[in-house]
Design a protein around this motif. Structure first.
Motif, PDB file in Angstrom:
ATOM      1  N   UNK A   1      17.513   0.293 -61.398  1.00  0.00           N
ATOM      2  CA  UNK A   1      17.158   1.882 -61.065  1.00  0.00           C
ATOM      3  C   UNK A   1      17.265   1.912 -59.475  1.00  0.00           C
ATOM      4  N   UNK A   2      18.121   3.027 -59.050  1.00  0.00           N
ATOM      5  CA  UNK A   2      18.042   3.356 -57.704  1.00  0.00           C
ATOM      6  C   UNK A   2      17.870   4.817 -57.548  1.00  0.00           C
ATOM      7  N   UNK A   3      16.778   5.077 -56.470  1.00  0.00           N
ATOM      8  CA  UNK A   3      16.568   6.436 -56.322  1.00  0.00           C
ATOM      9  C   UNK A   3      16.542   6.762 -54.791  1.00  0.00           C
ATOM     10  N   UNK A   4      16.873   8.015 -54.615  1.00  0.00           N
ATOM     11  CA  UNK A   4      16.996   8.684 -53.193  1.00  0.00           C
ATOM     12  C   UNK A   4      15.249   8.597 -52.675  1.00  0.00           C
ATOM     13  N   UNK A   5      15.304   8.123 -51.448  1.00  0.00           N
ATOM     14  CA  UNK A   5      13.967   8.347 -50.949  1.00  0.00           C
ATOM     15  C   UNK A   5      13.917   9.768 -50.353  1.00  0.00           C
ATOM     16  N   UNK A   6      12.885  10.442 -50.472  1.00  0.00           N
ATOM     17  CA  UNK A   6      11.609  10.085 -50.730  1.00  0.00           C
ATOM     18  C   UNK A   6      11.093  10.425 -52.064  1.00  0.00           C
ATOM     19  N   UNK A   7      11.717  11.594 -52.710  1.00  0.00           N
ATOM     20  CA  UNK A   7      11.192  12.316 -53.959  1.00  0.00           C
ATOM     21  C   UNK A   7      11.533  11.299 -55.108  1.00  0.00           C
ATOM     22  N   UNK A   8      12.581  10.347 -54.968  1.00  0.00           N
ATOM     23  CA  UNK A   8      12.798   9.712 -56.267  1.00  0.00           C
ATOM     24  C   UNK A   8      12.037   8.382 -56.081  1.00  0.00           C
ATOM     25  N   UNK A   9      11.342   8.062 -55.173  1.00  0.00           N
ATOM     26  CA  UNK A   9      10.738   6.557 -55.088  1.00  0.00           C
ATOM     27  C   UNK A   9       9.784   6.284 -56.295  1.00  0.00           C
TER      28      UNK A   9
ATOM     29  N   UNK B   1       9.389   1.000 -67.134  1.00  0.00           N
ATOM     30  CA  UNK B   1       9.629   1.301 -68.542  1.00  0.00           C
ATOM     31  C   UNK B   1      10.787   0.598 -68.985  1.00  0.00           C
ATOM     32  N   UNK B   2      11.746   0.406 -68.349  1.00  0.00           N
ATOM     33  CA  UNK B   2      13.135  -0.302 -68.748  1.00  0.00           C
ATOM     34  C   UNK B   2      13.039  -1.932 -68.619  1.00  0.00           C
ATOM     35  N   UNK B   3      12.069  -2.053 -67.903  1.00  0.00           N
ATOM     36  CA  UNK B   3      11.957  -3.593 -67.568  1.00  0.00           C
ATOM     37  C   UNK B   3      12.954  -3.975 -66.696  1.00  0.00           C
ATOM     38  N   UNK B   4      13.456  -3.131 -65.529  1.00  0.00           N
ATOM     39  CA  UNK B   4      14.384  -3.694 -64.696  1.00  0.00           C
ATOM     40  C   UNK B   4      14.027  -3.358 -63.169  1.00  0.00           C
ATOM     41  N   UNK B   5      14.603  -3.886 -62.319  1.00  0.00           N
ATOM     42  CA  UNK B   5      14.417  -3.933 -60.813  1.00  0.00           C
ATOM     43  C   UNK B   5      14.506  -2.084 -60.507  1.00  0.00           C
ATOM     44  N   UNK B   6      13.708  -2.051 -59.096  1.00  0.00           N
ATOM     45  CA  UNK B   6      13.670  -0.480 -58.814  1.00  0.00           C
ATOM     46  C   UNK B   6      14.095  -0.719 -57.135  1.00  0.00           C
ATOM     47  N   UNK B   7      15.171  -0.115 -56.738  1.00  0.00           N
ATOM     48  CA  UNK B   7      15.383   0.135 -55.191  1.00  0.00           C
ATOM     49  C   UNK B   7      15.446   1.331 -54.827  1.00  0.00           C
ATOM     50  N   UNK B   8      15.617   1.797 -53.605  1.00  0.00           N
ATOM     51  CA  UNK B   8      15.661   3.133 -53.189  1.00  0.00           C
ATOM     52  C   UNK B   8      16.580   3.085 -52.039  1.00  0.00           C
ATOM     53  N   UNK B   9      17.421   4.194 -52.021  1.00  0.00           N
ATOM     54  CA  UNK B   9      18.261   4.414 -50.841  1.00  0.00           C
ATOM     55  C   UNK B   9      17.400   5.529 -49.796  1.00  0.00           C
ATOM     56  N   UNK B  10      17.633   5.270 -48.659  1.00  0.00           N
ATOM     57  CA  UNK B  10      17.127   6.203 -47.684  1.00  0.00           C
ATOM     58  C   UNK B  10      18.225   6.650 -46.453  1.00  0.00           C
ATOM     59  N   UNK B  11      17.848   7.664 -45.695  1.00  0.00           N
ATOM     60  CA  UNK B  11      18.604   8.243 -44.780  1.00  0.00           C
ATOM     61  C   UNK B  11      18.402   7.343 -43.395  1.00  0.00           C
TER      62      UNK B  11
END
Length: 193
Positions: A67-75, A84-94
């Motif tokens: 899962x990849x989310x935009x920072x900040x709201x999606x982190x 819940x999916x049992x996978x890694x989580x990254x976030x992208x930021x500006x």
């Protein structure tokens, strides 16, 4: 989506004070009379976990590696969906105004990426994240949102699923009826300006 799940999500959003009325400048630059400050509902770890599991459930038919989310709201919601999916989580930021992966986050070619954000209006932030994902050679397999306020006007090129679809009209600033009424403008989002 409608039914008991959407009713429960709306109950959580309202109960936490996340759904607000007024005159707001959205991170897209548009104005709206309604705003969803998902950080208010996600500040409670139990609620965040519940919402993350519910959103992950909308993608149980999709193979996801990360899962990849935009920072900040999606982190926070991205992390909970990944849990819940049992996978890694990254976030992208500006960085210098452009969305990027930092902090040692590296995507592998052909990894299947679910992009998760709290609220979508125009899709600008998640499009930028999708570009970062594509540049790394990974594949976007879907987009997940707590709240879709786009009124169905956004096509991101992959399945879009949301826990709540809510019509919250937004306006270009020069055509905003709330501005015409001289209502005070609030900038509650995470993006400066």
């Amino acid at each position: 989506m409608s039914g008991p799940r959407e009713k429960r999500v709306l109950e959580l959003l309202r109960g936490s004070g996340a759904l607000m009325s007024g005159h707001f400048r959205l991170s897209s630059g548009r104005h709206s009379g309604e705003y969803c400050q998902c950080a208010r509902v996600l500040e409670d770890p139990g609620r965040a976990e519940e919402l993350g599991a519910a959103l992950a459930g909308l993608f149980e038919d999709t193979e996801v590696d990360i899962v990849v989310s935009p920072a900040l709201g999606g982190v926070i919601i991205g992390h909970e969906v990944a849990r819940a999916l049992g996978v890694r989580s990254f976030f992208a930021e500006r960085r210098d105004g452009k969305m990027t992966l930092r902090r040692g986050f590296l995507l592998e070619p052909d990894e299947r990426v679910l992009i998760v954000e709290d609220v979508v209006t125009t899709g600008g932030s998640v499009r930028e994240v999708a570009e970062v994902v594509g540049d790394a050679g990974a594949r976007v397999v879907g987009f997940g949102f707590l709240v879709d306020r786009s009124s169905g006007d956004v096509d991101l090129g992959a399945p879009m699923r949301a826990l709540v679809r809510r019509n919250m009209p937004s306006y270009e600033p020069e055509r905003c009826p709330l501005c015409d009424e001289n209502r005070p403008l609030t900038r509650p989002g995470s993006r400066p300006g």
